[in-house]
Design a protein around this motif. Structure first.
Motif, PDB file in Angstrom:
ATOM      1  N   ASP A  52       0.843  -1.188   0.000  1.00 26.96           N
ATOM      2  CA  ASP A  52       0.000   0.000   0.000  1.00 26.96           C
ATOM      3  C   ASP A  52       0.880   1.240   0.000  1.00 26.96           C
ATOM      4  O   ASP A  52       1.593   1.507   0.969  1.00 26.96           O
ATOM      5  CB  ASP A  52      -0.910  -0.020   1.233  1.00 26.96           C
ATOM      6  CG  ASP A  52      -2.000   1.050   1.170  1.00 26.96           C
ATOM      7  OD1 ASP A  52      -1.820   2.048   0.441  1.00 26.96           O
ATOM      8  OD2 ASP A  52      -3.028   0.896   1.858  1.00 26.96           O
TER       9      ASP A  52
ATOM     10  N   GLY B  20      -0.315   4.330  -0.454  1.00 26.65           N
ATOM     11  CA  GLY B  20      -1.089   5.502  -0.052  1.00 26.65           C
ATOM     12  C   GLY B  20      -1.997   6.037  -1.132  1.00 26.65           C
ATOM     13  O   GLY B  20      -1.816   5.779  -2.329  1.00 26.65           O
ATOM     14  N   GLY B  21      -3.022   6.767  -0.709  1.00 26.83           N
ATOM     15  CA  GLY B  21      -3.946   7.388  -1.646  1.00 26.83           C
ATOM     16  C   GLY B  21      -4.781   6.397  -2.430  1.00 26.83           C
ATOM     17  O   GLY B  21      -5.262   6.714  -3.520  1.00 26.83           O
TER      18      GLY B  21
END
Length: 318
Positions: free
Chosen positions: A162, A164-165
Motif C-alpha cells: 500500500d 497511499g492514496g
C-alpha cells in the motif's frame, strides 16, 4: 516456489540441442529487416493526472496511475544479456534512454533475468527512483547497488504493498524461474496487479501457463488493462513462457477488458519469426471478451483506449 511443478526447462530436446538450433537453424525472419516503428513521446510532459501506459519495447513499460509515475522492468541497453554482443536490440526498438524518464515514483521489477533487470539502466535512474517493489531475493541487488532499503519493498506472492492514496501494488505469482549467473532460481519472480480508486491493471510478468491466472481474475474481479507476455516462446519451454494460445486464454482468465502485448519486438530470444507473436494473438483474439490494443513503442495508451486507435504496425514491415 513454483505453483505447478516444472521438472525441466526444456521438453523434447537437450540444452545443447537448443543452443545448436538457436545458432545454426534457419534464421529467416527471426530479426526484422526494417527498423521497428516507434514514437518518441515526451513522457516528462504528460499531465500528472492522465492514467496511461507507454510500451518502451520488450517488457519495459512506463505507466501513470493514481498520480504515480511507474516504470516496469526498464532495459535501455542495446542488448538483453551480460555481454554487449549477445541478444542485440532490433533496429528502431531503442528510442528511449534513462535521460528521457521523468522522476519515477515506483520501479516495479518482476525478476532478475538480464532482459528485465538491467544494471546500467537501473544505476542511471537510481537518483530519480523513489520506491522499488520486487519479489523475494531481488531486493538484494538494490541493496548492493546503493538504494535506500527503506524504499525497497521486497515481498512474497499475494502480498499487497500500500503506497497511499488508494494506490496498491500487489505482488502476484507467475510460473517462471530466475538467475543471472550459474545459480538458478535463488530469487523469486512475479507478476503484478496495480489497483487505484479508478483503474485496475494486471502485468503478467514472464511465465508459463497455470491455474493462477483464473485465481487472480477471481480475486480482483477483472482488469481494465492486462499487459501480457507474448514472445520468446517455444514448445520445448512452454512451461516457462506462454504460447500464443495460452496468452489469449490467460487474458480471458484474468478478466481483461483490454490487452496490451509485450516481451517481443526488441530481442530474438527464441526461434520464432519476430512478428509471429503479435500476428498469432491478433488472429486468435477475434471474438474474445477483450479488446486487443496494438500500440507502437512509445505510443500512449489510456486505460479506456479502443483498438481502432492503433494499427497492426508489424504488418507494414514484414
Amino acid at each position: 516456489m513454483c505453483l505447478e511443478p516444472v521438472t525441466q526447462t526444456l521438453e523434447g530436446e537437450t540444452i545443447p540441442q537448443a543452443l545448436y538450433k538457436m545458432l545454426f537453424d534457419d534464421k529467416t525472419d527471426r530479426v526484422p529487416t526494417q527498423p521497428i516503428p516507434a514514437q518518441k513521446t515526451d513522457l516528462r510532459a504528460l499531465p500528472a493526472g492522465l492514467d496511461c501506459v507507454a510500451w518502451l519495447g520488450h517488457s519495459s513499460y512506463y505507466l501513470q496511475l493514481a498520480g504515480r509515475r511507474i516504470l516496469i522492468d526498464p532495459v535501455f541497453s542495446e542488448y538483453g544479456s551480460p555481454v554487449w554482443f549477445v541478444n542485440r536490440a532490433f533496429a528502431g526498438s531503442s528510442v528511449y534512454s534513462p535521460a528521457d524518464m521523468p522522476p519515477i515514483d515506483v520501479l516495479l521489477m518482476s525478476h532478475d533475468h538480464w532482459d528485465h533487470l538491467d544494471y546500467p539502466t537501473v544505476m542511471a535512474l537510481r537518483e530519480q527512483i523513489r520506491d522499488v517493489v520486487c519479489p523475494l531475493g531481488v531486493g538484494e541487488y538494490f541493496e548492493q547497488w546503493g538504494f535506500d532499503l527503506a524504499h525497497v519493498h521486497e515481498e512474497d506472492w499475494f502480498t499487497p504493498v500500500d503506497l497511499g492514496g488508494g494506490f496498491v501494488v500487489h505482488v502476484l505469482p507467475s510460473q517462471h524461474f530466475s538467475g543471472r549467473f550459474l545459480t538458478q532460481s535463488n530469487t523469486e519472480w512475479c507478476g503484478f496487479a496495480l489497483t487505484s480508486p479508478t483503474h485496475q491493471v494486471y502485468l503478467s510478468g514472464d511465465g508459463g501457463w497455470g491455474g493462477h491466472f483464473r485465481t487472480i481474475g477471481e480475486q480482483f474481479g477483472g482488469f481494465d488493462l492486462a499487459i501480457m507476455e507474448n514472445g520468446q516462446y517455444n514448445r520445448a519451454w512452454h512451461r516457462i513462457h506462454l504460447m500464443p494460445d495460452e496468452t489469449v486464454q490467460a487474458a480471458c482468465d484474468v478478466g481483461a477488458r483490454r490487452v496490451l502485448l509485450g516481451h517481443n519486438s526488441k530481442f530474438a530470444l527464441a526461434r520464432h519469426k519476430w512478428y509471429e507473436p503479435m500476428q498469432q494473438v491478433a488472429a486468435m483474439s477475434e471474438g474474445k471478451p477483450y479488446a486487443l490494443l496494438t500500440p507502437e513503442i512509445g505510443q500512449i495508451v489510456t486505460y479506456d483506449s479502443q483498438p481502432e486507435n492503433f494499427e497492426r504496425w508489424w504488418e507494414r514491415i514484414q
